[in-house]
Structures are given as structure tokens and as C-alpha cells.
Write an enzyme that holds these catalytic residues in place. Structure first.
Site, mmCIF file in Angstrom:
data_model
loop_
_atom_site.group_PDB
_atom_site.id
_atom_site.type_symbol
_atom_site.label_atom_id
_atom_site.label_comp_id
_atom_site.label_asym_id
_atom_site.label_seq_id
_atom_site.Cartn_x
_atom_site.Cartn_y
_atom_site.Cartn_z
ATOM 1 N N HIS A 18 0.816 -1.212 0.000
ATOM 2 C CA HIS A 18 0.000 0.000 0.000
ATOM 3 C C HIS A 18 0.855 1.271 0.000
ATOM 4 O O HIS A 18 0.465 2.275 -0.598
ATOM 5 C CB HIS A 18 -0.977 -0.019 1.180
ATOM 6 C CG HIS A 18 -2.036 -1.070 1.024
ATOM 7 N ND1 HIS A 18 -2.720 -1.623 2.087
ATOM 8 C CD2 HIS A 18 -2.527 -1.688 -0.085
ATOM 9 C CE1 HIS A 18 -3.583 -2.527 1.626
ATOM 10 N NE2 HIS A 18 -3.478 -2.583 0.323
ATOM 11 N N SER A 99 -6.795 -1.595 -0.603
ATOM 12 C CA SER A 99 -6.298 -0.872 -1.774
ATOM 13 C C SER A 99 -7.388 -0.045 -2.478
ATOM 14 O O SER A 99 -7.126 1.108 -2.858
ATOM 15 C CB SER A 99 -5.612 -1.828 -2.755
ATOM 16 O OG SER A 99 -6.425 -2.944 -3.055
ATOM 17 N N ASP A 142 -13.687 -12.630 -12.698
ATOM 18 C CA ASP A 142 -12.308 -13.083 -12.559
ATOM 19 C C ASP A 142 -11.348 -11.939 -12.883
ATOM 20 O O ASP A 142 -11.344 -11.412 -14.000
ATOM 21 C CB ASP A 142 -12.101 -14.256 -13.531
ATOM 22 C CG ASP A 142 -10.716 -14.875 -13.379
ATOM 23 O OD1 ASP A 142 -9.883 -14.304 -12.629
ATOM 24 O OD2 ASP A 142 -10.478 -15.913 -14.002
ATOM 25 N N GLY A 143 -10.537 -11.565 -11.911
ATOM 26 C CA GLY A 143 -9.641 -10.417 -12.060
ATOM 27 C C GLY A 143 -8.640 -10.555 -13.189
ATOM 28 O O GLY A 143 -8.191 -9.558 -13.754
ATOM 29 N N ASP A 163 -3.311 -8.394 -7.332
ATOM 30 C CA ASP A 163 -3.054 -8.820 -5.938
ATOM 31 C C ASP A 163 -3.812 -10.111 -5.618
ATOM 32 O O ASP A 163 -4.699 -10.115 -4.758
ATOM 33 C CB ASP A 163 -3.508 -7.653 -5.022
ATOM 34 C CG ASP A 163 -3.139 -7.869 -3.579
ATOM 35 O OD1 ASP A 163 -2.277 -8.719 -3.300
ATOM 36 O OD2 ASP A 163 -3.725 -7.169 -2.723
#
Ligand SMILES: C[S@@+](CC[C@H](N)C(=O)[O-])C[C@H]1O[C@@H](n2cnc3c(N)ncnc32)[C@H](O)[C@@H]1O
Length: 280
Positions: A18, A99, A142-143, A163
Site C-alpha cells: 500500500h 487498496s 475473474d480479475g 493482488d
């Protein structure tokens, strides 16, 4: 899907990830031109450190809690602490922004964000957190599909945090392939891929994959809070930074040794930073 970030929020890995993410956004904001922030594995956005999950692991005690009331933080770490403090106006550390929240707090009116989270409950919480913010789009998908679905962006500037929870053995290779596609679709995309430092054999293969993926500049940044061969849990973590904005690496040269000292859990902490691809 077993991983829930509520057990880990505010730990040493979040400090590294971060602090660097915030700094990269600040550096992008030196120009007035808009950018789009993508967060492919977003979590819920805000975590209650007094809740059962955070209390069970106590991981935040060796992360944000160690930095919370210090008056001698390097600027990059002070910026993270101050961003967390905005969510704790009475001065007691209770809430930790993930985030998406950290980045939403920084957003200017010309910028926007695309978030994706696959876990149904976390995706719903994320949606509720940003329901009234027209600059934020939340997707339950789905990222790894984000580059194909959203790149290139009309803003021509994108910052992507990748991430994954690394519950599956193919998360490292899927991440490399997704970064490769992102760069093919938009070469100037700034990417931060977070990864755990656990299995050295898997990591060696991962480094090889990253260095042969035809990515432009890649800066490798790692922070270990325990010896790398310690059999217990997460000894440290790293970020592969594709196209990082200058002068991030010069600042990290000062910050990483400091962070390694402050966050060490057994023996001395350790760090490294080098260019895996294309030293500028
Ligand atoms: C490490 S956490 C994210 C933490 C968050 N980025 C932060 O820094 O505050 C990883 C998240 O990815 C979600 N997830 C797992 N597999 C996913 C996938 N294939 N696509 C999108 N999200 C996924 C998990 O439910 C979890 O919330």
C-alpha cells in the site's frame, strides 16, 4: 475460495504494497491528465481490526500498529499512515482501508477506478462501499480478465494492482500471462503485482517467467520480515513493478532498509530491489 483479506489486513505485506501503491498514484498525479486505476483482486475495501477475523491472527499488530503513532516515519510511510488515519478520526487505530479505498481517497475528478472481486460476499461489501461513487465501477468477475475486458483505457494512462490470494499453484503463471497481455494491449500500463515469499523453488521459476515475458521495465522489490527459509507462514513479500514512475526506486532505496528494521519479526529484516528487466 478460502482466502479472506479481513484476516490479514494491515499486516507487513500490506505496508509494503500500500505504501508503494499510494506513492505511484501520487507520482501519476504530478500530471493533470486523467488515469484509470484497476484493482483486479480488490477485497472489500475497508477492514475492522476489532472484528473477529483480524483479532484471530493479530497480523496488523506487526504491521500498521507498529507504525501508527510514530513521529519519525519516512514520507512514503507517513503518507500511508495518514491515509489510514483519515478512517480513524478519533486517533485510535480501528479501521484499515484496503487498496480500493486508499486509491478512491486519492481520486481526482478526472480519474476513475475499475474494481473486481470474485468472492460473492466480499464483492457485495465492495459494491456497498462504493455505491454512491460514480467514479468507481465494481465487477464480480475473474480479475485476470481485466486486461482483456478494459485495456486500453481511453485515458491512455492506467495503474493496475494485481493482488491475487495465491491459493492456487498457477496464480504466479496466470499473473505473468495477464501482465503480458496488459502490456500488449497498452504498453505504458503501470502494473504492481504482489507476490508472497514462501517457496524459493516456485519463486525462481516465477522470476524466470517475468524476465522472459517481454515486459518493458520491471523493478523487483522485496521485503522479508523473517529469514526467507523459515518454515512458518509468510516470511515476506514482493512487488513486480512494471513501468514504475521515477523517482520511486530512488525513494525506495531509503525506505526499504528502514521498513525492514521496523517490521522485522525474528532476527533482522531483509530487503532487495533490482531491475529484472530494462534498467532505465
Ligand atoms: C489479497 S486479497 C486483496 C486485497 C486488496 N487488493 C488490498 O490490498 O486491500 C485477494 C482478493 O482476491 C479475491 N479473489 C480470489 N480469486 C479471485 C479472482 N480470480 N478474481 C478476482 N478476485 C479474486 C479474494 O476473494 C480476495 O478478496
Amino acid at each position: 475460495m478460502n482466502y479472506r483479506h479481513s484476516y490479514h489486513a494491515g499486516n507487513h505485506a500490506d505496508m509494503l504494497k500500500h505504501a508503494i501503491l499510494l506513492r505511484m498514484a501520487q507520482l501519476l498525479q504530478r500530471k493533470d491528465a486523467p488515469y484509470c486505476y484497476l484493482d483486479s483482486h480488490a477485497g472489500t475495501g475497508l477492514y475492522d481490526l476489532a472484528a473477529e477475523a483480524a483479532g484471530k491472527t493479530g497480523e496488523y499488530l506487526d504491521g500498521i500498529a507498529r507504525l501508527w503513532s510514530r513521529s519519525d516515519l519516512p514520507p512514503m510511510i507517513a503518507a500511508l499512515r495518514d491515509a489510514v488515519a483519515q478512517h480513524n478520526p478519533d486517533g485510535q487505530l480501528r479501521y484499515y482501508p484496503g487498496s480500493p479505498q486508499l486509491m478512491a481517497d486519492l481520486l481526482r475528478e478526472q480519474d476513475r477506478m475499475i474494481l473486481s472481486e470474485l468472492h460473492p460476499e466480499d464483492a457485495e461489501l465492495l459494491r456497498q462501499n462504493f455505491a454512491y461513487n460514480p467514479q468507481v465501477a465494481v465487477h464480480q468477475r475473474d480479475g485476470y480478465e481485466l486486461p482483456k475486458a478494459f485495456l486500453p483505457v481511453v485515458e491512455k494512462r492506467a495503474l493496475w494492482l494485481l493482488d491475487p490470494p495465491f491459493e492456487k499453484t498457477d496464480d504466479l503463471s496466470r499473473s505473468v500471462k495477464a501482465m503480458q497481455l496488459a502490456i500488449q494491449r497498452m504498453r505504458q500500463t503501470v502494473i504492481a503485482l504482489w507476490y508472497p515469499i514462501k517457496d524459493q523453488r516456485l519463486l525462481r521459476d516465477f522470476y524466470r517467467q517475468v524476465s522472459t515475458a517481454e515486459l518493458p521495465k520491471v523493478l523487483r522489490v522485496e521485503l522479508n520480515v523473517r529469514p526467507a527459509d523459515n518454515a512458518m507462514g509468510l516470511n515476506g513479500s514482493g512487488l513486480m513493478l512494471v513501468n514504475p514512475p521515477w523517482p520511486l526506486w530512488e525513494e525506495l532505496d531509503q525506505v526499504l532498509p528502514w521498513l525492514a528494521d521496523q517490521l522485522a519479526q525474528s532476527g533482522a529484516g531483509d530487503w532487495r530491489m533490482d531491475w529484472l528487466v530494462g534498467e532505465p
